[in-house]
Design an enzyme around this catalytic site. Structure first.
Site, PDB file in Angstrom:
ATOM      1  N   ASP A  68       0.878  -1.169   0.000  1.00  0.00           N
ATOM      2  CA  ASP A  68       0.000   0.000   0.000  1.00  0.00           C
ATOM      3  C   ASP A  68       0.915   1.218   0.000  1.00  0.00           C
ATOM      4  OD1 ASP A  68      -1.511   2.211   0.762  1.00  0.00           O
ATOM      5  OD2 ASP A  68      -2.829   1.046   2.060  1.00  0.00           O
ATOM      6  N   VAL A  69       0.864   2.009  -1.069  1.00  0.00           N
ATOM      7  CA  VAL A  69       1.831   3.113  -1.210  1.00  0.00           C
ATOM      8  C   VAL A  69       1.658   4.208  -0.161  1.00  0.00           C
ATOM      9  CG1 VAL A  69       2.218   2.776  -3.690  1.00  0.00           C
ATOM     10  CG2 VAL A  69       0.435   4.372  -2.919  1.00  0.00           C
ATOM     11  N   ASN A  95       2.410   5.735  -9.992  1.00  0.00           N
ATOM     12  CA  ASN A  95       1.132   5.730 -10.715  1.00  0.00           C
ATOM     13  C   ASN A  95      -0.108   5.533  -9.849  1.00  0.00           C
ATOM     14  OD1 ASN A  95      -0.671   5.101 -13.211  1.00  0.00           O
ATOM     15  ND2 ASN A  95      -0.791   3.253 -11.950  1.00  0.00           N
ATOM     16  N   TYR A 168      -9.464  14.900  -5.014  1.00  0.00           N
ATOM     17  CA  TYR A 168      -8.643  14.388  -6.123  1.00  0.00           C
ATOM     18  C   TYR A 168      -7.877  15.530  -6.799  1.00  0.00           C
ATOM     19  CZ  TYR A 168      -7.573  11.835 -10.491  1.00  0.00           C
ATOM     20  OH  TYR A 168      -6.945  11.252 -11.564  1.00  0.00           O
ATOM     21  N   LYS A 172      -3.770  16.161  -7.135  1.00  0.00           N
ATOM     22  CA  LYS A 172      -3.034  16.276  -8.398  1.00  0.00           C
ATOM     23  C   LYS A 172      -2.348  17.648  -8.513  1.00  0.00           C
ATOM     24  CE  LYS A 172      -4.124  12.113  -9.840  1.00  0.00           C
ATOM     25  NZ  LYS A 172      -3.131  11.037  -9.904  1.00  0.00           N
TER      26      LYS A 172
HETATM   27  P1  NAD Z   1      -7.133   2.137 -12.043  1.00  0.00           P
HETATM   28  O1  NAD Z   1      -8.166   2.202 -10.985  1.00  0.00           O
HETATM   29  O2  NAD Z   1      -7.256   1.123 -13.118  1.00  0.00           O
HETATM   30  O3  NAD Z   1      -5.681   2.032 -11.435  1.00  0.00           O
HETATM   31  C1  NAD Z   1      -5.313   2.514 -10.180  1.00  0.00           C
HETATM   32  C2  NAD Z   1      -4.382   1.510  -9.585  1.00  0.00           C
HETATM   33  O4  NAD Z   1      -3.881   1.995  -8.326  1.00  0.00           O
HETATM   34  C3  NAD Z   1      -5.089   0.188  -9.303  1.00  0.00           C
HETATM   35  O5  NAD Z   1      -4.269  -0.860  -9.783  1.00  0.00           O
HETATM   36  C4  NAD Z   1      -5.195   0.154  -7.786  1.00  0.00           C
HETATM   37  O6  NAD Z   1      -5.180  -1.154  -7.258  1.00  0.00           O
HETATM   38  C5  NAD Z   1      -3.937   0.921  -7.411  1.00  0.00           C
HETATM   39  N1  NAD Z   1      -3.987   1.434  -6.044  1.00  0.00           N
HETATM   40  C6  NAD Z   1      -4.999   2.075  -5.438  1.00  0.00           C
HETATM   41  N2  NAD Z   1      -4.666   2.363  -4.175  1.00  0.00           N
HETATM   42  C7  NAD Z   1      -3.413   1.879  -3.981  1.00  0.00           C
HETATM   43  C8  NAD Z   1      -2.534   1.861  -2.883  1.00  0.00           C
HETATM   44  N3  NAD Z   1      -2.893   2.392  -1.698  1.00  0.00           N
HETATM   45  N4  NAD Z   1      -1.320   1.288  -3.028  1.00  0.00           N
HETATM   46  C9  NAD Z   1      -0.955   0.726  -4.212  1.00  0.00           C
HETATM   47  N5  NAD Z   1      -1.749   0.723  -5.288  1.00  0.00           N
HETATM   48  C10 NAD Z   1      -2.975   1.291  -5.177  1.00  0.00           C
HETATM   49  O7  NAD Z   1      -7.124   3.604 -12.698  1.00  0.00           O
HETATM   50  P2  NAD Z   1      -6.112   4.277 -13.729  1.00  0.00           P
HETATM   51  O8  NAD Z   1      -6.941   5.135 -14.580  1.00  0.00           O
HETATM   52  O9  NAD Z   1      -5.222   3.287 -14.354  1.00  0.00           O
HETATM   53  O10 NAD Z   1      -5.284   5.248 -12.759  1.00  0.00           O
HETATM   54  C11 NAD Z   1      -3.871   5.251 -12.680  1.00  0.00           C
HETATM   55  C12 NAD Z   1      -3.378   6.654 -12.391  1.00  0.00           C
HETATM   56  O11 NAD Z   1      -3.711   7.500 -13.496  1.00  0.00           O
HETATM   57  C13 NAD Z   1      -4.020   7.302 -11.167  1.00  0.00           C
HETATM   58  O12 NAD Z   1      -3.045   8.052 -10.451  1.00  0.00           O
HETATM   59  C14 NAD Z   1      -5.053   8.226 -11.760  1.00  0.00           C
HETATM   60  O13 NAD Z   1      -5.342   9.327 -10.921  1.00  0.00           O
HETATM   61  C15 NAD Z   1      -4.340   8.659 -13.025  1.00  0.00           C
HETATM   62  N6  NAD Z   1      -5.221   9.196 -14.057  1.00  0.00           N
HETATM   63  C16 NAD Z   1      -6.118   8.425 -14.706  1.00  0.00           C
HETATM   64  C17 NAD Z   1      -6.918   8.992 -15.694  1.00  0.00           C
HETATM   65  C18 NAD Z   1      -7.930   8.210 -16.483  1.00  0.00           C
HETATM   66  O14 NAD Z   1      -8.674   8.816 -17.261  1.00  0.00           O
HETATM   67  N7  NAD Z   1      -8.020   6.901 -16.348  1.00  0.00           N
HETATM   68  C19 NAD Z   1      -6.791  10.351 -16.001  1.00  0.00           C
HETATM   69  C20 NAD Z   1      -5.861  11.112 -15.310  1.00  0.00           C
HETATM   70  C21 NAD Z   1      -5.075  10.531 -14.348  1.00  0.00           C
END
Ligand code: NAD
Length: 270
Positions: A68-69, A95, A168, A172
């Site tokens: 857990d990060v 990420n 959120y 960011k």
């Molecule tokens: P996702 O939900 O598929 O991935 C998020 C990942 O983070 C998951 O694998 C989850 O298990 C992991 N995670 C959550 N809490 C955690 C913790 N405490 N410790 C370790 N891992 C943890 O969503 P995504 O879209 O792939 O998001 C990845 C990153 O991209 C995030 O930081 C998100 O804010 C960012 N992001 C996504 C989008 C989008 O449109 N999908 C847009 C902008 C930014």
């Protein structure tokens, strides 16, 4: 894909799904040995194991590691295990991230705190651990320009305010100055620090924004380029930013958003 990361080691947090998974796969295709971090047991452990297995079956090197990060001791153990398995770390992709939307009048302290803990404190803890390890190493590996590269996964919401997601957007926005401050501090040590700010990418985190025709239609109004982003779009950007091709790039946020930050309402001349 050219093997621009041959011989490097990488750690990608939150890599059991979505963008993290695509980044892990892309880094491995570019030749890196990749630690695929996932948050907790159960479903996410199984998914991370599959991501690592797929990389290995395709001829790459990867292991799945739980942490857990947002927890300091788990982050320290994660980096120790990654380096024990793959050798000294070259690339961190910070990420992992979550959303917990709520109207401000109903947002609990727990909802605020959890998003900040994972999205901002988690990125700080991992960045600190990576910096310590890069600095302890002292010199870049043979044939590599930088001592280390960090990539923060930010969002277009580091600049676009987001109603009902104040926690959120604040996390960011915080990443922006965390990343730039570290870039400034670590550049003299030849450690490069950058962010990627994705727009709307087709992943589980924002499923309700794209999984019906009506939702997709509404979403596309916000994207001048006319399509939703795919996780691979971010994977390719991460490979470039991590590689020596981006050796003179530090302290930058690379927006990979199909123009979402270009004030799309003004497309028809306002
Ligand atoms: P996702 O939900 O598929 O991935 C998020 C990942 O983070 C998951 O694998 C989850 O298990 C992991 N995670 C959550 N809490 C955690 C913790 N405490 N410790 C370790 N891992 C943890 O969503 P995504 O879209 O792939 O998001 C990845 C990153 O991209 C995030 O930081 C998100 O804010 C960012 N992001 C996504 C989008 C989008 O449109 N999908 C847009 C902008 C930014």
């Amino acid at each position: 894909m050219p093997k621009v990361l041959e011989g490097r080691t990488a750690l990608v947090t939150g890599a059991s799904s979505g963008i993290g998974q695509a980044v892990a796969v892309a880094l491995a295709q570019a030749g890196a040995r990749v630690a695929v971090n996932h948050s907790s047991g159960g479903e996410s452990a199984a998914r991370a194991a599959r991501v690592a297995q797929d990389i290995v079956q395709a001829g790459g090197q990867a292991i799945a590691l739980q942490a857990d990060v947002s927890k300091e001791d788990e982050v320290q153990a994660l980096f120790a295990r990654a380096e024990a398995e793959h050798g000294p770390l070259d690339i961190l992709v910070n990420n992992a991230g979550i959303e917990q939307p709520s109207a401000i009048e109903d947002m609990t302290l727990a909802q605020w705190q959890r998003v900040i803990d994972v999205n901002l404190t988690g990125q700080f803890l991992c960045a600190r651990e990576a910096a310590r390890r890069f600095i302890a190493r002292g010199t870049p590996p043979e044939g590599v320009r930088a001592l280390g590269a960090m990539i923060f996964m930010s969002s277009v919401h580091e600049v676009i305010p987001w109603a009902f997601q104040a926690n959120y957007a604040a996390s960011k926005g915080g990443i922006n100055l965390l990343m730039r401050s570290l870039a400034q501090e670590l550049a003299p040590r030849r450690i490069r620090v950058n962010s990627i700010a994705p727009g709307a990418i087709r992943t589980p985190i924002n499923r309700e924004a794209w999984d019906t025709p009506q939702a997709m239609n509404d979403l596309l109004k916000l994207i001048p380029y006319g399509r939703i982003g795919e996780p691979d779009d971010i994977g390719r950007a991460a490979v470039w930013l991590a590689s020596d091709d981006a050796d003179y790039v530090t302290g930058t946020t690379l927006f990979v958003d199909g123009g979402m930050t270009l004030y799309p309402e003004f497309r028809g001349a306002g």
